[in-house]
Structure formats: structure tokens, C-alpha cells
Design a protein around this motif. Structure first.
Motif, PDB file in Angstrom:
ATOM      1  N   HIS A  88       0.691  -1.111  -0.033  1.00  0.00           N
ATOM      2  CA  HIS A  88       0.148  -0.035  -0.202  1.00  0.00           C
ATOM      3  C   HIS A  88       0.765   1.324   0.065  1.00  0.00           C
ATOM      4  O   HIS A  88       0.734   2.327  -0.665  1.00  0.00           O
ATOM      5  CB  HIS A  88      -0.767  -0.204   1.268  1.00  0.00           C
ATOM      6  CG  HIS A  88      -1.806   1.117   1.259  1.00  0.00           C
ATOM      7  ND1 HIS A  88      -3.120   1.072   1.005  1.00  0.00           N
ATOM      8  CD2 HIS A  88      -1.636   2.641   1.938  1.00  0.00           C
ATOM      9  CE1 HIS A  88      -3.584   2.225   0.965  1.00  0.00           C
ATOM     10  NE2 HIS A  88      -2.971   3.069   1.709  1.00  0.00           N
ATOM     11  N   GLU A  92       1.485   4.023  -2.927  1.00  0.00           N
ATOM     12  CA  GLU A  92       1.355   5.453  -2.829  1.00  0.00           C
ATOM     13  C   GLU A  92       2.594   6.232  -2.990  1.00  0.00           C
ATOM     14  O   GLU A  92       2.380   7.247  -3.637  1.00  0.00           O
ATOM     15  CB  GLU A  92       0.866   5.882  -1.242  1.00  0.00           C
ATOM     16  CG  GLU A  92      -0.773   4.985  -0.978  1.00  0.00           C
ATOM     17  CD  GLU A  92      -1.118   5.664   0.536  1.00  0.00           C
ATOM     18  OE1 GLU A  92      -0.224   5.662   1.278  1.00  0.00           O
ATOM     19  OE2 GLU A  92      -2.411   5.663   0.510  1.00  0.00           O
ATOM     20  N   HIS A 107      -4.617   7.131  -1.973  1.00  0.00           N
ATOM     21  CA  HIS A 107      -4.808   6.126  -1.183  1.00  0.00           C
ATOM     22  C   HIS A 107      -6.028   5.196  -1.864  1.00  0.00           C
ATOM     23  O   HIS A 107      -5.677   4.085  -1.687  1.00  0.00           O
ATOM     24  CB  HIS A 107      -5.544   6.880   0.291  1.00  0.00           C
ATOM     25  CG  HIS A 107      -6.149   5.740   1.231  1.00  0.00           C
ATOM     26  ND1 HIS A 107      -5.241   4.976   1.910  1.00  0.00           N
ATOM     27  CD2 HIS A 107      -7.265   5.542   1.468  1.00  0.00           C
ATOM     28  CE1 HIS A 107      -6.123   4.119   2.672  1.00  0.00           C
ATOM     29  NE2 HIS A 107      -7.553   4.459   2.292  1.00  0.00           N
ATOM     30  N   HIS A 137       2.310  10.274   3.041  1.00  0.00           N
ATOM     31  CA  HIS A 137       1.450  10.752   4.353  1.00  0.00           C
ATOM     32  C   HIS A 137       2.561  10.929   5.498  1.00  0.00           C
ATOM     33  O   HIS A 137       1.880  11.242   6.676  1.00  0.00           O
ATOM     34  CB  HIS A 137       0.322   9.802   4.504  1.00  0.00           C
ATOM     35  CG  HIS A 137      -0.324   9.721   3.627  1.00  0.00           C
ATOM     36  ND1 HIS A 137      -0.667   8.568   2.732  1.00  0.00           N
ATOM     37  CD2 HIS A 137      -1.402  10.559   3.128  1.00  0.00           C
ATOM     38  CE1 HIS A 137      -1.499   8.672   1.698  1.00  0.00           C
ATOM     39  NE2 HIS A 137      -1.935   9.898   2.056  1.00  0.00           N
ATOM     40  N   ASP A 172      -4.515   8.871   5.804  1.00  0.00           N
ATOM     41  CA  ASP A 172      -5.019   8.858   4.592  1.00  0.00           C
ATOM     42  C   ASP A 172      -6.571   8.514   4.450  1.00  0.00           C
ATOM     43  O   ASP A 172      -7.008   8.178   3.220  1.00  0.00           O
ATOM     44  CB  ASP A 172      -4.138   7.971   3.854  1.00  0.00           C
ATOM     45  CG  ASP A 172      -4.076   6.456   4.227  1.00  0.00           C
ATOM     46  OD1 ASP A 172      -5.031   6.325   5.178  1.00  0.00           O
ATOM     47  OD2 ASP A 172      -3.319   5.616   3.875  1.00  0.00           O
TER      48      ASP A 172
END
Ligand code: ZN
Length: 231
Positions: A88, A92, A107, A137, A172
Motif C-alpha cells: 500500500h 502510494e 490512497h 503521508h 489517509d
């Protein structure tokens, strides 16, 4: 729905359960309640219980679930959760740095892709980005070995004493809040002067040496994590 499609939808939802338990359990490996898990996943508690029974009864046990004691990840479940979190956050970072996506859009895209990328693709993205440790983030990216560095940070919404802080990370989870946060110039690594407004339930913040102050509601302040520099 084709059998293949069904199987992948399944992987996706199992991954999302594991990720949510990891996030809610924090570092203490404490047990997570069904209620908080249901809220996080936006799924009815009864369905959550159902899924957990399946997950704890499978041959490769991913969670340790007790009817009244909540749920915890097993070592295998924790490994998978950290793997998905690594995917993930790498995705991102890639979308933001290489493909120039706006921060608030990365996200959602990563939520879709994180379940499906191969080890090779993950490796190539990491190499291309210079093996980053932090996503846009401000969140730590777990290593290939599943290690994730933890920093001692606090929620902006928990500030009692005014002071100077450094911005650790922004959540996020809420696109609308993220847009507001970005509009104030709040970005990981920047310095933040915080003053709690006593009259209203909000925080007055200014970035770096700027004298321009922005008011953030408690709801938005819950999506910003900070580290105190000085009182
Ligand atoms: Zn994300």
C-alpha cells in the motif's frame, strides 16, 4: 461472477481485515474488539464475527479470535498484514512521486492495487524509489522482512499545552480532511506552532516561521500526528 473473480475478492477482504486489526491493535499487540473492527471496516458486527470465525478456523490460522475476548493477529496474519501495508505505502509513494498523483488521490488507488502486485513488481517499485522508509503521508513503510519503525507521536487533537511540534504524519482515511490539511501547508517533516483555542473546540496552527494561522476543528486535528519539539 467468475470463480477467479470471487477468489480475488476474497483475498481482498481477508487482507482488509488483517490490515484493520494491525492498525487498531497498535504496537502493543493488544486485542481488538469486534465493535471497533466493525466501525473501521464499516461492516455490520455480525458479519465481522462471521468472517473472524472463518479466519480463525482455517488451516493457516491468520487470527486468534475469542468470542468475548476480541481478536489478535497470529504470526502468519501479522506477516501478511505488514506485507499488504508495505504494498500500500510503496504504491502510494510511487503514484505520488513518479506519476504525480495529488496526495488525496493516492490512497484510494493503493487500496485497490495493494492486494494484487507481485513480489517482483514490489521489488521494482522499491528500487525505483530508492527503497523509501516513509510514504507521502509520513507513515513508515515496513521492510521486506516485515519490520516497521515506530515513532512516538501524538494526535494534534490531544494537545493540551501549546507549543512547537514537528509534523509526523497525516491520516489517509478521509479525503475531505486531507484536502483541508494540505491547504494549510501541513506536510510531514514541517514545523508546526500549535495553540489550543479555549473558546471553541479547535486548534490554531501555523507552519514553519509563517505568521499566518489556520483554524482546524477537532475532527480534522484527529487526522494529524505530531511530535513535540518544545513547549
Ligand atoms: Zn493509504
Amino acid at each position: 461472477m467468475s470463480p477467479g473473480k470471487q477468489a480475488s475478492a476474497n483475498t481482498e477482504s481477508v487482507d482488509n481485515y488483517l490490515k484493520a486489526i494491525l492498525t487498531l491493535g497498535g504496537r502493543e499487540e493488544s486485542r481488538v474488539t469486534i465493535k471497533s473492527l466493525a466501525e473501521r471496516l464499516r461492516i455490520a458486527p455480525a458479519s465481522v464475527t462471521n468472517m473472524l470465525q472463518k479466519l480463525s478456523g482455517s488451516t493457516a490460522t491468520l487470527v486468534d479470535y475469542e468470542r468475548h475476548g476480541g481478536v489478535q493477529l497470529s504470526p502468519a496474519g501479522k506477516r501478511r498484514a505488514l506485507e499488504v501495508v508495505r504494498h500500500h505505502r510503496l504504491i502510494e509513494t510511487f503514484l505520488y512521486e513518479v506519476l504525480d498523483y495529488p496526495l488525496e488521490e493516492v490512497h484510494e488507488e493503493a487500496e485497490r492495487l495493494e492486494h494484487f502486485i507481485s513480489e517482483r513488481f514490489e521489488e521494482r517499485i522499491a528500487a525505483k524509489l530508492g527503497h523509501p522508509k516513509i510514504d507521502p503521508h509520513g507513515h513508515s513503510i515496513p521492510s521486506m522482512e516485515g519490520e516497521m519503525t515506530a515513532r512516538e507521536s501524538m494526535l494534534l487533537a490531544d494537545v493540551i499545552e501549546d507549543g512547537i511540534f514537528v509534523i509526523d504524519s497525516v491520516s489517509d482515511q478521509d479525503t475531505h480532511n486531507l484536502r483541508l490539511i494540505e491547504a494549510c501547508g501541513i506536510t510531514p517533516g514541517a514545523r508546526l506552532r500549535v495553540r489550543k483555542n479555549s473558546s471553541s473546540d479547535s486548534y490554531s496552527v501555523s507552519i514553519g516561521r509563517s505568521s499566518k494561522a489556520y483554524d482546524l476543528s477537532r475532527e480534522v486535528a484527529r487526522d494529524v500526528r505530531i511530535i513535540r519539539l518544545k513547549g
